[in-house]
Design a protein around this motif. Structure first.
Motif, PDB file in Angstrom:
ATOM      1  N   ASP A  91       0.835  -1.209   0.000  1.00  0.00           N
ATOM      2  CA  ASP A  91       0.000   0.000   0.000  1.00  0.00           C
ATOM      3  C   ASP A  91       0.867   1.255   0.000  1.00  0.00           C
ATOM      4  OD1 ASP A  91      -2.156  -1.707   0.092  1.00  0.00           O
ATOM      5  OD2 ASP A  91      -2.807  -1.117   2.104  1.00  0.00           O
ATOM      6  N   PHE A  92       1.905   1.268   0.845  1.00  0.00           N
ATOM      7  CA  PHE A  92       2.791   2.443   0.899  1.00  0.00           C
ATOM      8  C   PHE A  92       3.420   2.703  -0.472  1.00  0.00           C
ATOM      9  CE2 PHE A  92       7.125   4.167   1.416  1.00  0.00           C
ATOM     10  CZ  PHE A  92       6.792   5.426   1.887  1.00  0.00           C
ATOM     11  N   ILE A  93       3.854   1.664  -1.130  1.00  0.00           N
ATOM     12  CA  ILE A  93       4.517   1.801  -2.425  1.00  0.00           C
ATOM     13  C   ILE A  93       3.588   2.424  -3.465  1.00  0.00           C
ATOM     14  CG2 ILE A  93       5.460   0.460  -4.359  1.00  0.00           C
ATOM     15  CD1 ILE A  93       6.589  -1.489  -2.201  1.00  0.00           C
ATOM     16  N   ARG A  94       2.296   2.158  -3.369  1.00  0.00           N
ATOM     17  CA  ARG A  94       1.327   2.606  -4.383  1.00  0.00           C
ATOM     18  C   ARG A  94       0.618   3.909  -4.050  1.00  0.00           C
ATOM     19  NH1 ARG A  94       0.089  -3.198  -4.173  1.00  0.00           N
ATOM     20  NH2 ARG A  94       1.073  -4.140  -5.991  1.00  0.00           N
ATOM     21  N   ARG A  95       0.797   4.423  -2.847  1.00  0.00           N
ATOM     22  CA  ARG A  95       0.049   5.609  -2.434  1.00  0.00           C
ATOM     23  C   ARG A  95       0.459   6.839  -3.229  1.00  0.00           C
ATOM     24  NH1 ARG A  95      -2.819   5.126   2.742  1.00  0.00           N
ATOM     25  NH2 ARG A  95      -3.042   7.382   2.508  1.00  0.00           N
ATOM     26  N   ALA A  96      -0.529   7.650  -3.583  1.00  0.00           N
ATOM     27  CA  ALA A  96      -0.258   8.912  -4.284  1.00  0.00           C
ATOM     28  C   ALA A  96       0.174  10.001  -3.308  1.00  0.00           C
ATOM     29  CB  ALA A  96      -1.498   9.360  -5.048  1.00  0.00           C
ATOM     30  N   ASP A  97      -0.045   9.791  -2.014  1.00  0.00           N
ATOM     31  CA  ASP A  97       0.254  10.810  -1.019  1.00  0.00           C
ATOM     32  C   ASP A  97       1.474  10.446  -0.167  1.00  0.00           C
ATOM     33  OD1 ASP A  97      -0.981   8.707   0.308  1.00  0.00           O
ATOM     34  OD2 ASP A  97      -2.150  10.008   1.641  1.00  0.00           O
ATOM     35  N   ALA A  98       2.460   9.801  -0.787  1.00  0.00           N
ATOM     36  CA  ALA A  98       3.699   9.442  -0.091  1.00  0.00           C
ATOM     37  C   ALA A  98       4.881  10.055  -0.843  1.00  0.00           C
ATOM     38  CB  ALA A  98       3.842   7.931   0.002  1.00  0.00           C
ATOM     39  N   ILE A  99       5.992  10.187  -0.172  1.00  0.00           N
ATOM     40  CA  ILE A  99       7.196  10.760  -0.783  1.00  0.00           C
ATOM     41  C   ILE A  99       7.756   9.760  -1.782  1.00  0.00           C
ATOM     42  CG2 ILE A  99       9.518  11.627  -0.331  1.00  0.00           C
ATOM     43  CD1 ILE A  99       8.474  12.533   2.436  1.00  0.00           C
ATOM     44  N   SER A 100       7.805  10.158  -3.033  1.00  0.00           N
ATOM     45  CA  SER A 100       8.079   9.219  -4.124  1.00  0.00           C
ATOM     46  C   SER A 100       9.452   8.567  -4.053  1.00  0.00           C
ATOM     47  CB  SER A 100       7.881   9.891  -5.482  1.00  0.00           C
ATOM     48  OG  SER A 100       8.798  10.952  -5.649  1.00  0.00           O
ATOM     49  N   HIS A 101      10.511   9.305  -3.719  1.00  0.00           N
ATOM     50  CA  HIS A 101      11.820   8.664  -3.710  1.00  0.00           C
ATOM     51  C   HIS A 101      11.939   7.650  -2.567  1.00  0.00           C
ATOM     52  CE1 HIS A 101      12.708  12.227  -1.156  1.00  0.00           C
ATOM     53  NE2 HIS A 101      13.603  11.440  -0.559  1.00  0.00           N
ATOM     54  N   LEU A 102      11.195   7.852  -1.494  1.00  0.00           N
ATOM     55  CA  LEU A 102      11.189   6.852  -0.423  1.00  0.00           C
ATOM     56  C   LEU A 102      10.385   5.622  -0.844  1.00  0.00           C
ATOM     57  CD1 LEU A 102      10.818   9.150   2.705  1.00  0.00           C
ATOM     58  CD2 LEU A 102      12.900   8.142   1.735  1.00  0.00           C
ATOM     59  N   GLN A 103       9.308   5.838  -1.576  1.00  0.00           N
ATOM     60  CA  GLN A 103       8.557   4.706  -2.119  1.00  0.00           C
ATOM     61  C   GLN A 103       9.450   3.854  -3.020  1.00  0.00           C
ATOM     62  OE1 GLN A 103       5.416   7.329  -3.701  1.00  0.00           O
ATOM     63  NE2 GLN A 103       3.965   5.859  -2.841  1.00  0.00           N
TER      64      GLN A 103
END
Length: 142
Positions: free
Chosen positions: A119-131
Motif C-alpha cells: 500500500d505504501f509503495i502505491r500511495r499517491a500521497d507518499a514521498i516518491s523517492h522513499l517509495q
C-alpha cells in the motif's frame, strides 16, 4: 563510524518493518517544510558530525520514542535527496510486534500507522523517492 569515516551527508531515513507492514507517518501540513502532508518514514536531518546510524537512530527516538541498536540496522544505502541534492542514507530494520506498543508520536507529524508495504509503495500521497527505495528493497526480499 565517526564523522570522518564517510562523506558529508544531509540525513538518514529508516524503513521499519513489522512483518509485511511498514511504519509511516503523515507529515505536518506546513508550507515551511519539505513534502507537507505526505506520508513519510522515520528519519531526518543530520545534526553536527553524527554518523548516518546515529542520525537515523536519534530521529527514530525523537519521532516515535523507539530505541534500536546500531546492530539492528541494515547497512546504509546512499541516495540523493530530491529537494536539496545532497546525499542521504537509507536503512532498514525489523520491529517485533510487541515493540509497537512503545511507539509514541513526537512533536512532528499528524499521525503514525503501520500499513502494508504494498500500500505504501502505491500511495499517491507518499514521498516518491522513499517509495522507490522501499519498493527496491521489498522486491529483493521476495
Amino acid at each position: 563510524m565517526t564523522g570522518s569515516d564517510y562523506q558529508s551527508f544531509d540525513g538518514a531515513k529508516l524503513a521499519l518493518f513489522c512483518g509485511d507492514s511498514i511504519l509511516v507517518y503523515k507529515r505536518d501540513q506546513r508550507e515551511d517544510i519539505p513534502y507537507p502532508g505526505l506520508l513519510d518514514l522515520p528519519g531526518g536531518g543530520r545534526e553536527g558530525s553524527e554518523s548516518p546510524q546515529s542520525c537515523v537512530l536519534r530521529e527514530l527516538n525523537e519521532e516515535f520514542s523507539l530505541v534500536l541498536s546500531p546492530e539492528q540496522l541494515s547497512k546504509g544505502q546512499l541516495y540523493t535527496i530530491e529537494f536539496n541534492g545532497l546525499p542521504g542514507y537509507f536503512f532498514t530494520a525489523n520491529l517485533a510486534p510487541a515493540e509497537q506498543t512503545k511507539i509514541r508520536l513526537g512533536e512532528e507529524g499528524q499521525y503514525w500507522q503501520f500499513m502494508p508495504v504494498t500500500d505504501f509503495i502505491r500511495r499517491a500521497d507518499a514521498i516518491s523517492h522513499l517509495q522507490q527505495m522501499v519498493e527496491a528493497y521489498w522486491l529483493q526480499q521476495q
